[in-house]
Design an enzyme around this catalytic site. Structure first.
Site, PDB file in Angstrom:
ATOM      1  N   GLY A  96       0.839  -1.197   0.000  1.00  8.31           N
ATOM      2  CA  GLY A  96       0.000   0.000   0.000  1.00  8.31           C
ATOM      3  C   GLY A  96       0.876   1.250   0.000  1.00  8.31           C
ATOM      4  N   GLY A 174      -7.580  -7.212  -7.179  1.00  7.97           N
ATOM      5  CA  GLY A 174      -6.158  -7.123  -7.537  1.00  7.97           C
ATOM      6  C   GLY A 174      -5.507  -8.462  -7.206  1.00  7.97           C
ATOM      7  N   ARG A 256      -7.597  -1.227   3.907  1.00  5.96           N
ATOM      8  CA  ARG A 256      -7.268  -0.077   4.742  1.00  5.96           C
ATOM      9  C   ARG A 256      -8.531   0.326   5.507  1.00  5.96           C
ATOM     10  NH1 ARG A 256      -2.789  -1.337   4.112  1.00  5.96           N
ATOM     11  NH2 ARG A 256      -1.046  -0.180   3.238  1.00  5.96           N
ATOM     12  N   HIS A 304      -3.629  -5.440  12.240  1.00  2.89           N
ATOM     13  CA  HIS A 304      -2.994  -5.260  10.924  1.00  2.89           C
ATOM     14  C   HIS A 304      -1.864  -6.276  10.691  1.00  2.89           C
ATOM     15  CE1 HIS A 304      -2.418  -2.096   7.553  1.00  2.89           C
ATOM     16  NE2 HIS A 304      -2.083  -3.300   7.116  1.00  2.89           N
ATOM     17  N   SER A 307       0.385  -9.157   6.221  1.00  7.08           N
ATOM     18  CA  SER A 307       1.598  -9.738   5.624  1.00  7.08           C
ATOM     19  C   SER A 307       2.523 -10.380   6.660  1.00  7.08           C
ATOM     20  CB  SER A 307       2.353  -8.642   4.869  1.00  7.08           C
ATOM     21  OG  SER A 307       2.718  -7.607   5.769  1.00  7.08           O
TER      22      SER A 307
HETATM   23  O1  LIG Z   1       0.303  -2.383   2.527  1.00 12.56           O
HETATM   24  C1  LIG Z   1       0.787  -3.377   3.042  1.00 12.56           C
HETATM   25  O2  LIG Z   1       1.911  -3.810   2.768  1.00 12.56           O
HETATM   26  C2  LIG Z   1       0.018  -4.162   4.050  1.00 12.56           C
HETATM   27  O3  LIG Z   1      -1.073  -3.481   4.513  1.00 12.56           O
HETATM   28  C3  LIG Z   1       0.931  -4.606   5.156  1.00 12.56           C
HETATM   29  O4  LIG Z   1       0.528  -5.850   5.568  1.00 12.56           O
END
Ligand SMILES: O=C(O)[C@H](O)CO
Length: 342
Positions: A96, A174, A256, A304, A307
């Site tokens: 992001g 995406g 988000r 959050h 990842s």
């Molecule tokens: O934008 C990003 O990389 C994610 O939100 C992180 O996990």
């Protein structure tokens, strides 16, 4: 010129070559990222395990050649102004980039690196975990059990909607949305529908059908949001949108927090306008402990973690460092993952 003269000239040239300065905005970066940078640059590392406060960012960014930042760091015109004209690259350890003012960066010819692709699977895995944890009430059931409320195996206790035969709506198809849809298809869902700016050929693999946002709201049993945050998607899920959703629907957001009007979501969950929500993102982050969202039994909240698997975060750190180093050695064309700003 004698060869020893040439040698000493080269050594003194090297000594005079100034090492570039790079600001790293968080103390806990996977080691590989710091090691790569440390070999070639002088590092200024923010030393507290909280997002660097803006006033500290303003101070520490002055005079640096590169910035290694996170999604929590707003890099806008004001920050770039104080940074100075020597700043050549901003590498964000994220896919992001809504925290970066791309127009202001482009106007100053500052290169931007990010980390797409390598976190697709990790984020899709977390999204599936959230779909199941929310629909099957895992946290609510665990908390009830710890309170001693598991009195007997009960045919009606802690039941939730299943995926089999359901309609799943993906908002923003995406890379991550596609992976989520592929995984969910294996749960024998009836139909996968999606919204996206363009028709996605990858959707053929799961017979995905592009629909309007309204159709998606009306038809979906599960809505999964994986869209990027843009002016068009900000507060996309507002009171009106929740009112159009099924009362039995499960709403999942791993994109988000700003995509959702959070007060409207709280009302929708309280009034049972929708059945439940699973959120990996919210506003603000970290969420204050007195937030109403944390008090709702039909809301699952994670900090959050999209990842957050070890291999992925390691690759993200390496890619971010390599993006920065390529620019600092004068070879932006060698950035592994440049963000091409239109
Ligand atoms: O934008 C990003 O990389 C994610 O939100 C992180 O996990």
């Amino acid at each position: 010129m004698e060869s020893n003269q040439i040698l000493s000239r080269t050594v003194s040239d090297l000594q005079n070559t100034k090492r570039p300065k790079v600001l790293v905005t968080f103390p806990h970066i996977p080691e590989i990222g710091i090691e790569l940078l440390k070999n070639k640059c002088d590092l200024i590392i923010w030393d507290k395990p909280v997002a660097i406060p803006r006033e500290e960012l303003m101070k520490k960014i002055v005079g640096v050649d590169g910035v290694y930042c996170l999604l929590t760091d707003k890099i806008d015109n004001e920050i770039l102004e104080v940074a100075g004209p020597q700043l050549k690259v901003v590498g964000t350890m994220s896919v992001g980039y809504n925290h970066l003012d791309l127009k202001a960066l482009k106007a100053r010819n500052i290169h931007v690196g990010y980390t797409p692709g390598i976190l697709t699977n990790a984020t899709a895995e977390l999204t599936i975990a959230l779909v199941l944890a929310t629909s099957r009430r895992l946290f609510e059931a665990n908390a009830a059990m710890l309170r001693g409320e598991w009195t007997a195996w009960s045919p009606t206790w802690m039941c939730g909607p299943g995926l089999k035969g359901s309609t799943v709506g993906i908002v923003g198809l995406g890379r991550i949305g596609i992976k989520v849809a592929e995984c969910l298809a294996s749960f024998d869902v009836k139909k996968i529908i999606y919204t996206s700016r363009t028709e996605k050929k990858e959707a053929a693999a799961f017979c995905g059908q592009k629909v309007t946002f309204n159709e998606l709201l009306h038809q979906s049993d599960f809505i999964v949001v994986t869209t990027a945050l843009t002016p068009e998607t900000t507060n996309l899920f507002n009171e009106e949108a929740f009112a159009k959703m099924k009362k039995t629907s499960v709403f999942i957001n791993t994109s988000r927090g700003e995509v959702v009007d959070q007060d409207a979501l709280i009302q929708a969950l309280k009034n049972k306008t929708i059945w439940a929500a699973g959120l990996d993102v919210m506003v603000p982050e970290p969420i204050p402990l007195d937030s109403e969202l944390l008090k709702l039994s039909n809301c699952v909240i994670l900090p959050h973690l999209g990842s957050a698997n070890i291999e992925t975060r390691t690759k993200m750190a390496k890619m971010t460092a390599e993006n920065i180093l390529a620019v600092l050695r004068g070879a932006p064309e060698e950035m592994p993952s440049p963000l091409n700003i239109e």
